[in-house]
Design a protein around this motif. Structure first.
Motif, PDB file in Angstrom:
ATOM      1  N   UNK A 246       0.831  -1.207   0.000  1.00  0.00           N
ATOM      2  CA  UNK A 246       0.000   0.000   0.000  1.00  0.00           C
ATOM      3  C   UNK A 246       0.865   1.256   0.000  1.00  0.00           C
ATOM      4  N   UNK A 247       1.984   1.193   0.698  1.00  0.00           N
ATOM      5  CA  UNK A 247       2.866   2.368   0.786  1.00  0.00           C
ATOM      6  C   UNK A 247       3.473   2.723  -0.566  1.00  0.00           C
ATOM      7  N   UNK A 248       3.537   1.737  -1.468  1.00  0.00           N
ATOM      8  CA  UNK A 248       4.110   2.014  -2.789  1.00  0.00           C
ATOM      9  C   UNK A 248       3.192   2.869  -3.644  1.00  0.00           C
ATOM     10  N   UNK A 249       1.910   2.872  -3.334  1.00  0.00           N
ATOM     11  CA  UNK A 249       0.939   3.625  -4.120  1.00  0.00           C
ATOM     12  C   UNK A 249       0.628   2.995  -5.468  1.00  0.00           C
ATOM     13  N   UNK A 250       1.119   1.774  -5.698  1.00  0.00           N
ATOM     14  CA  UNK A 250       0.953   1.139  -7.009  1.00  0.00           C
ATOM     15  C   UNK A 250      -0.201   0.147  -7.055  1.00  0.00           C
TER      16      UNK A 250
END
Length: 512
Positions: A246-250
């Protein structure tokens, strides 16, 4: 639309997509592919699901690299450009009925099915599964890069075919999960060690796919909330992995499931909706939309899951094989007309030679284009036997407008299924009889119980009727003579309570 399930049938924005409702056809491959290319029968299957009213379809069994292709080549090969025309036709057919389609991409790693490949099983580390005699091939860094490129190429092909998204199968102990789990990844290079190292493979796959996919396409990741094996990953591992992604935003959504190969398809011995609490945890911890499935069999359960905020989307696989029209029938309040999944994992898991369903003869056999179409000339049809075969024959004939009469010697419908449903954990078997009995009433079939038919009766029926269907089933062979020893009884005797008084505590099971 006014429906008693307003939450399940509310629209939902997923990335750049707008889904017409929250019901999802979970990935379930058909094995209807030739040389890795989907056949027309495969396309018809997915079009049938779309016509039934789901908001989203996720196509399964789509492999990303030659090293995970089966010898039979019955799995769709997304990396192969020859699949493009068939995938394009499939996406067009699904869109024609108002649904969206996502392709699930998978590499099995060491989890091949019985050595059905010309390539050796491969994994991050040479650790064999409990069922295999030999350990898998340990992937080199160069081989890892080539597999990541297979994922990128596969995602690009889905985009060229007009798919709405792609899903990475990182659950069920497949290759990404093998990298992420400390149980199966003992590497000491950059692809092993701590969680960041064990996540590197999936991070590279996500990045490669995002590079190949236009902004209009969504990207999902399927994760096992519980692997359900000793030393395997559990919900805390799943949450850490989901947070990292989720932190990757992908990533646009997570699909949460339980189990690994051999345990992830929950049969009737398991409770319904087994993965919902895990999905709720991932949703709360990440803020990313969550899809949950596994033994969810009706719109009422789906509605409750969405209403309670435990998931945003609710998936079904086998329930939609049993009745692809489950969504539309549920939305229209035609609940009594829904053919329910029995959860016996029979034809839907055998793939003999491809996907079938124990209660829906349409699956895997092409569209029955005359089913439900009114016959030009209604006829008199007599069905002898009120078991599932006879009742299904009566249902189809009556649905076409024929005048149907069912004759059953017993005082209730169901035949051998009614006995089998008394077995432990098999009570759901009776659901198909309840459904077919209700269809007899809805279609105004003349049902006669206690109507035993003799040879003379049969001869008269053949003379009088346009068609006679004999569906009397089979009978068990003779029970071996007990002689002077203990009484010998059949399974049916035990299940129906017809156990002779002579039977004592000594029991011998004959498994021949």
């Amino acid at each position: 639309m006014i429906t008693e399930f307003p939450h399940a049938f509310s629209p939902f924005p997923l990335g750049a997509l707008t889904l017409r409702n929250r019901l999802v056809a979970l990935p379930a491959g058909t094995s209807m592919a030739t040389d890795g290319v989907p056949t027309h029968g495969d396309q018809e299957h997915f079009e049938r699901l779309a016509a039934g009213g789901v908001g989203l379809i996720i196509g399964g069994a789509t492999v990303v690299h030659p090293s995970t292709t089966l010898r039979s080549r019955k799995l769709v090969e997304a990396y192969n450009e020859e699949v493009l025309p068939a995938l394009t036709e499939k996406a067009t057919a699904v869109h024609r009925h108002g649904a969206k389609i996502i392709g699930q991409l998978v590499h099995l790693g060491r989890e091949f099915i019985g050595g059905e490949s010309d390539s050796p099983p491969s994994a991050p580390s040479p650790l064999k599964t409990v069922r295999d005699a030999y350990p898998p091939h340990e992937l080199s860094v160069e081989e890892i890069a080539d597999i990541v490129e297979g994922w990128r190429l596969s995602a690009a092909n889905l985009a060229r075919a007009g798919y709405d998204g792609a899903e990475i199968h990182a659950a069920h102990g497949y290759l990404p999960a093998q990298f992420m789990s400390a149980l199966t990844n003992r590497r000491t290079d950059g692809y092993g060690g701590d969680l960041a190292g064990r996540m590197r493979f999936l991070d590279e796959v996500v990045a490669a796919m995002r590079e190949a996919m236009p902004d209009r396409m969504v990207l999902g990741v399927r994760l096992s909330g519980e692997e359900e094996i000793p030393g395997g990953m559990g919900i805390e591992d799943c949450v850490r992995i989901a947070r990292h992604l989720a932190a990757s935003g992908a990533v646009d959504y997570f699909s949460i499931t339980h189990g690994t190969r051999g345990t992830y398809v929950k049969d009737s011995t398991h409770p319904d909706a087994v993965a919902v609490d895990s999905a709720a945890r991932v949703r709360a911890e990440t803020g990313i939309p969550v899809l949950v499935g596994q033994r969810i069999r009706d719109a009422a359960t789906a509605d409750h899951v969405v209403k309670s905020g435990k998931a945003d989307l609710v998936g079904m696989a086998r329930a939609l094989l049993a009745d692809p029209d489950l969504p539309s029938k549920s939305a229209q309040g035609r609940l009594g007309e829904i053919r329910g999944c029995l959860g016996i994992n029979q034809d839907c898991r055998a793939f003999d030679p491809h996907l079938h369903c124990a209660v829906n003869a349409e699956i895997g056999r092409g569209r029955h284009r005359n089913v439900g179409v009114r016959a030009a000339e209604p006829k008199d049809v007599y069905v002898i036997g009120g078991g599932p075969a006879g009742l299904e024959a009566a249902r189809v004939a009556a649905g076409r407008g024929h005048r149907v009469t069912v004759l059953e010697a017993a005082t209730d419908l169901g035949g051998a299924v009614r006995v089998a449903a008394r077995s432990p954990h098999r009570a759901t078997l009776i659901d198909v009889i309840d459904y077919l009995s209700a269809e007899m009433r809805r279609l105004r079939v003349d049902v006669n119980l206690g109507a035993e038919i003799s040879q003379d009766d049969l001869a008269e029926l053949v003379e009088a009727a346009d068609h006679v269907v004999v569906a009397t089933g089979s009978r068990p062979g003779p029970v071996p003579s007990a002689g002077r020893g203990p009484a010998v009884v059949t399974v049916d005797d035990v299940l129906t309570g017809r156990i002779p008084a002579a039977v004592g505590r000594a029991v011998v099971y004959d498994e021949s």
